[in-house]
Design a protein around this motif. Structure first.
Motif, PDB file in Angstrom:
ATOM      1  N   LEU A 145     -43.524  11.334 -22.979  1.00 19.58           N
ATOM      2  CA  LEU A 145     -42.514  10.519 -22.302  1.00 19.58           C
ATOM      3  C   LEU A 145     -41.736  11.345 -21.282  1.00 19.58           C
ATOM      4  CD1 LEU A 145     -40.957   7.898 -21.941  1.00 19.58           C
ATOM      5  CD2 LEU A 145     -39.536   8.518 -23.908  1.00 19.58           C
ATOM      6  N   LEU A 146     -41.431  12.601 -21.599  1.00 20.31           N
ATOM      7  CA  LEU A 146     -40.717  13.454 -20.654  1.00 20.31           C
ATOM      8  C   LEU A 146     -41.549  13.719 -19.402  1.00 20.31           C
ATOM      9  CD1 LEU A 146     -38.983  16.100 -22.971  1.00 20.31           C
ATOM     10  CD2 LEU A 146     -37.946  14.169 -21.781  1.00 20.31           C
ATOM     11  N   ASN A 147     -42.843  13.915 -19.580  1.00 19.10           N
ATOM     12  CA  ASN A 147     -43.707  14.126 -18.414  1.00 19.10           C
ATOM     13  C   ASN A 147     -43.739  12.898 -17.510  1.00 19.10           C
ATOM     14  OD1 ASN A 147     -44.307  16.680 -19.395  1.00 19.10           O
ATOM     15  ND2 ASN A 147     -46.177  16.005 -20.424  1.00 19.10           N
ATOM     16  N   ARG A 148     -43.732  11.727 -18.121  1.00 18.76           N
ATOM     17  CA  ARG A 148     -43.723  10.502 -17.323  1.00 18.76           C
ATOM     18  C   ARG A 148     -42.387  10.318 -16.607  1.00 18.76           C
ATOM     19  NH1 ARG A 148     -44.651   4.902 -20.351  1.00 18.76           N
ATOM     20  NH2 ARG A 148     -42.517   5.375 -20.983  1.00 18.76           N
ATOM     21  N   LEU A 149     -41.294  10.622 -17.291  1.00 16.17           N
ATOM     22  CA  LEU A 149     -39.977  10.456 -16.683  1.00 16.17           C
ATOM     23  C   LEU A 149     -39.752  11.472 -15.569  1.00 16.17           C
ATOM     24  CD1 LEU A 149     -37.767   9.801 -19.845  1.00 16.17           C
ATOM     25  CD2 LEU A 149     -38.503   8.142 -18.138  1.00 16.17           C
ATOM     26  N   THR A 150     -40.183  12.713 -15.772  1.00 19.58           N
ATOM     27  CA  THR A 150     -40.038  13.719 -14.717  1.00 19.58           C
ATOM     28  C   THR A 150     -40.924  13.398 -13.521  1.00 19.58           C
ATOM     29  OG1 THR A 150     -41.675  15.077 -15.898  1.00 19.58           O
ATOM     30  CG2 THR A 150     -39.341  15.577 -16.248  1.00 19.58           C
ATOM     31  N   GLY A 151     -42.010  12.652 -13.751  1.00 14.71           N
ATOM     32  CA  GLY A 151     -42.813  12.198 -12.617  1.00 14.71           C
ATOM     33  C   GLY A 151     -42.081  11.168 -11.777  1.00 14.71           C
ATOM     34  N   PHE A 152     -41.329  10.265 -12.431  1.00 16.75           N
ATOM     35  CA  PHE A 152     -40.522   9.287 -11.711  1.00 16.75           C
ATOM     36  C   PHE A 152     -39.260   9.913 -11.116  1.00 16.75           C
ATOM     37  CE2 PHE A 152     -42.408   5.966 -14.750  1.00 16.75           C
ATOM     38  CZ  PHE A 152     -43.427   5.685 -13.847  1.00 16.75           C
ATOM     39  N   LYS A 153     -38.721  10.927 -11.806  1.00 17.45           N
ATOM     40  CA  LYS A 153     -37.470  11.566 -11.389  1.00 17.45           C
ATOM     41  C   LYS A 153     -37.715  13.068 -11.258  1.00 17.45           C
ATOM     42  CE  LYS A 153     -35.273   8.190 -14.446  1.00 17.45           C
ATOM     43  NZ  LYS A 153     -34.733   7.235 -13.491  1.00 17.45           N
ATOM     44  N   PRO A 154     -38.383  13.516 -10.202  1.00 22.97           N
ATOM     45  CA  PRO A 154     -38.790  14.922 -10.115  1.00 22.97           C
ATOM     46  C   PRO A 154     -37.642  15.898  -9.919  1.00 22.97           C
ATOM     47  CG  PRO A 154     -39.318  13.776  -8.074  1.00 22.97           C
ATOM     48  CD  PRO A 154     -38.829  12.736  -9.034  1.00 22.97           C
ATOM     49  N   PHE A 155     -36.484  15.430  -9.468  1.00 19.24           N
ATOM     50  CA  PHE A 155     -35.365  16.335  -9.207  1.00 19.24           C
ATOM     51  C   PHE A 155     -34.315  16.287 -10.322  1.00 19.24           C
ATOM     52  CE2 PHE A 155     -37.070  15.103  -5.034  1.00 19.24           C
ATOM     53  CZ  PHE A 155     -37.453  16.353  -4.579  1.00 19.24           C
ATOM     54  N   PHE A 156     -34.677  15.743 -11.473  1.00 18.32           N
ATOM     55  CA  PHE A 156     -33.781  15.705 -12.619  1.00 18.32           C
ATOM     56  C   PHE A 156     -34.043  16.926 -13.500  1.00 18.32           C
ATOM     57  CE2 PHE A 156     -32.086  11.162 -13.249  1.00 18.32           C
ATOM     58  CZ  PHE A 156     -31.991  10.983 -11.878  1.00 18.32           C
ATOM     59  N   ASP A 157     -32.976  17.479 -14.066  1.00 19.53           N
ATOM     60  CA  ASP A 157     -33.119  18.530 -15.064  1.00 19.53           C
ATOM     61  C   ASP A 157     -33.352  17.895 -16.429  1.00 19.53           C
ATOM     62  OD1 ASP A 157     -32.644  20.322 -13.085  1.00 19.53           O
ATOM     63  OD2 ASP A 157     -30.572  20.749 -13.656  1.00 19.53           O
ATOM     64  N   VAL A 158     -34.128  18.565 -17.258  1.00 26.30           N
ATOM     65  CA  VAL A 158     -34.369  18.123 -18.627  1.00 26.30           C
ATOM     66  C   VAL A 158     -33.377  18.858 -19.523  1.00 26.30           C
ATOM     67  CG1 VAL A 158     -36.035  17.909 -20.493  1.00 26.30           C
ATOM     68  CG2 VAL A 158     -36.789  17.713 -18.114  1.00 26.30           C
ATOM     69  N   ALA A 159     -32.479  18.125 -20.152  1.00 26.15           N
ATOM     70  CA  ALA A 159     -31.401  18.706 -20.952  1.00 26.15           C
ATOM     71  C   ALA A 159     -31.608  18.339 -22.419  1.00 26.15           C
ATOM     72  CB  ALA A 159     -30.041  18.208 -20.470  1.00 26.15           C
TER      73      ALA A 159
END
Length: 458
Positions: free
Chosen positions: A264-278
């Motif tokens: 799920l994180l990989n999919r979300l970072t694909g939609f939001k590439p400039f977001f940090d994962v916290a």
């Protein structure tokens, strides 16, 4: 024929001297045949070379881009690693107040929802509703925020209080996923993971929570996973895993939620590439969050990963600490109250267990007993990799002594952390923008005692 020969005659003469077969031999055979015949060195097309860097053995073609993925065979030879003495700029970036208090509010929601909505409440009920699937997918692919597709909210009034708390974290926060699983050990119980995203915070927030018993009293013990010889006999890589607390590693692996969360994180970072994962968590959930943050940061070296932990006990030894601090894209911060005795666990094993990341201590200065708790100021100090971090006298009194006074609050609750952070805003206290400076003599002595680990490059 006098003069120049016609072009047609020259081509026919050259064609008769060439070999009839169009199949070119290997490069070595061509060179040897030229030398044997004594002819002139001609420019020939050499066979394509194999790509020996990645995992594939297919020849590289013109215009092909060579990429280094952690799944490649020899990618570990090209990894950029750091250490405590030469960290990256992101590793020592001080945390902001907004992101820290937002993580604490989310941890407070995860710890208090059981009393308000019951033990079987599913955060997935708060995920976006309404709209046609095609329209939702189109908005996500176009980069629209998830709040645009949240057209309807749950109509049940029981969700009102928790929705207000989520809105207090960020006005545009969205629940992206929720996972729950039970470990085989009754001592561990269940593990819950909830994933949020916020456009204003520019973060994808992952919060871990353990069972209620371990959240209140994180007695994780002092036993580690396995010894070196036993780990090697199993045929596994005896690296950091042997240096992690046994109960923490069991709770992380037996629940088997890593693949679902990382997908799920990989999919979300694909939609939001400039977001940090916290990643975040409190008490035992902070232990699980630190392991998850390390694994995800190692699998995604191009992503910025941050972990904000509240009241986290020690989860491993020096080998785990060196491994975590070698990742230039991972920033770990532990927020500790001086009245929280569980941050020093396991007790009596200072040589085997050590903290990871930076520490932020919330020191309580009791200036006057007549003043209310909301009006008592606190001192906030930030220590880089725990260097020059003073040990609290309250830790030395022992956790067992503190637990004997069951009616007294010992200050390990997440709501206590939230109250202290709210004082920073209410009392207009100074938020640290840099780490505590170490004196030159102490810095020299500290460098002599802790030598640079072998194999870690700046």
């Amino acid at each position: 024929m006098t003069g120049r020969e016609p072009l047609k005659a020259v081509n026919e003469k050259a064609a008769t001297t060439m070999t009839p077969s169009r199949k070119r031999p290997a490069g070595k055979k061509i060179m040897s045949s030229i030398k044997k015949k004594g002819g002139k060195l001609r420019k020939v097309l050499t066979p394509p070379r194999e790509n020996r860097v990645g995992c594939t053995k297919t020849p590289m073609r013109k215009g092909q881009v060579l990429t280094f993925s952690p799944k490649f065979q020899n990618a570990s030879l090209f990894e950029i690693k750091t250490c405590e003495f030469s960290p990256s700029e992101y590793q020592i970036e001080p945390p902001s107040f907004d992101s820290t208090i937002a993580s604490c509010k989310i941890c407070n929601i995860m710890d208090s929802y059981v009393d308000e909505l019951g033990v079987d409440f599913d955060f997935a009920d708060l995920m976006p509703f309404g709209g046609s699937p095609k329209q939702d997918i189109h908005m996500l692919l176009m980069g629209e925020p998830a709040t645009m597709i949240q057209k309807e909210k749950p109509k049940d009034s029981k969700f009102g209080p928790i929705l207000e708390k989520l809105k207090d974290v960020a006005s545009d926060i969205v629940v992206e996923g929720f996972y729950r699983d039970h470990a085989s050990s009754k001592e561990i119980g269940r593990v819950e993971i909830c994933i949020f995203s916020s456009e204003s915070l520019r973060q994808i927030i992952v919060v871990y929570r353990g069972s209620s018993l371990l959240q209140d009293h994180p007695k994780i013990g002092a036993q580690k996973v396995k010894k070196d010889d036993e780990k090697n006999q199993d045929g596994k890589d005896g690296s950091y895993e042997i240096d992690v607390n046994d109960m923490v590693m069991k709770a992380y692996e037996e629940t088997n939620l890593e693949e679902s969360v990382f997908t799920l994180l990989n999919r979300l970072t694909g939609f939001k590439p400039f977001f940090d994962v916290a990643f975040t968590g409190h008490s035992f959930g902070a232990c699980l969050s630190s392991i998850a943050a390390y694994k995800y940061a190692k699998s995604k070296p191009a992503s910025r990963v941050r972990a904000t932990l509240f009241g986290c006990p020690k989860i491993g030894g020096q080998k785990l600490r060196n491994e975590i601090h070698s990742l230039p894209n991972l920033n770990i911060l532990r927020v500790e109250r001086t009245t929280d005795p569980f941050v020093s666990l396991p007790e009596g094993h200072e040589n085997d267990y050590i903290h990871v990341g930076h520490s932020m201590q919330l020191e309580h200065t009791v200036t006057s007993l007549t003043r209310k708790d909301e009006a008592r100021p606190i001192a906030i100090k930030l220590y880089k990799f725990d260097k020059n971090r003073p040990a609290s006298n309250f830790f030395n009194t022992g956790v067992n002594m503190a637990l004997n006074f069951s009616k007294i609050k010992i200050g390990n609750e997440v709501r206590s952390y939230l109250k202290d952070l709210q004082k920073v805003y209410n009392l207009n206290l100074e938020w640290p923008q840099s780490f505590e400076v170490i004196e030159a003599s102490a810095q020299k002595e500290n460098f002599v005692e802790h030598k640079l680990p072998v194999g870690y490059l700046a």
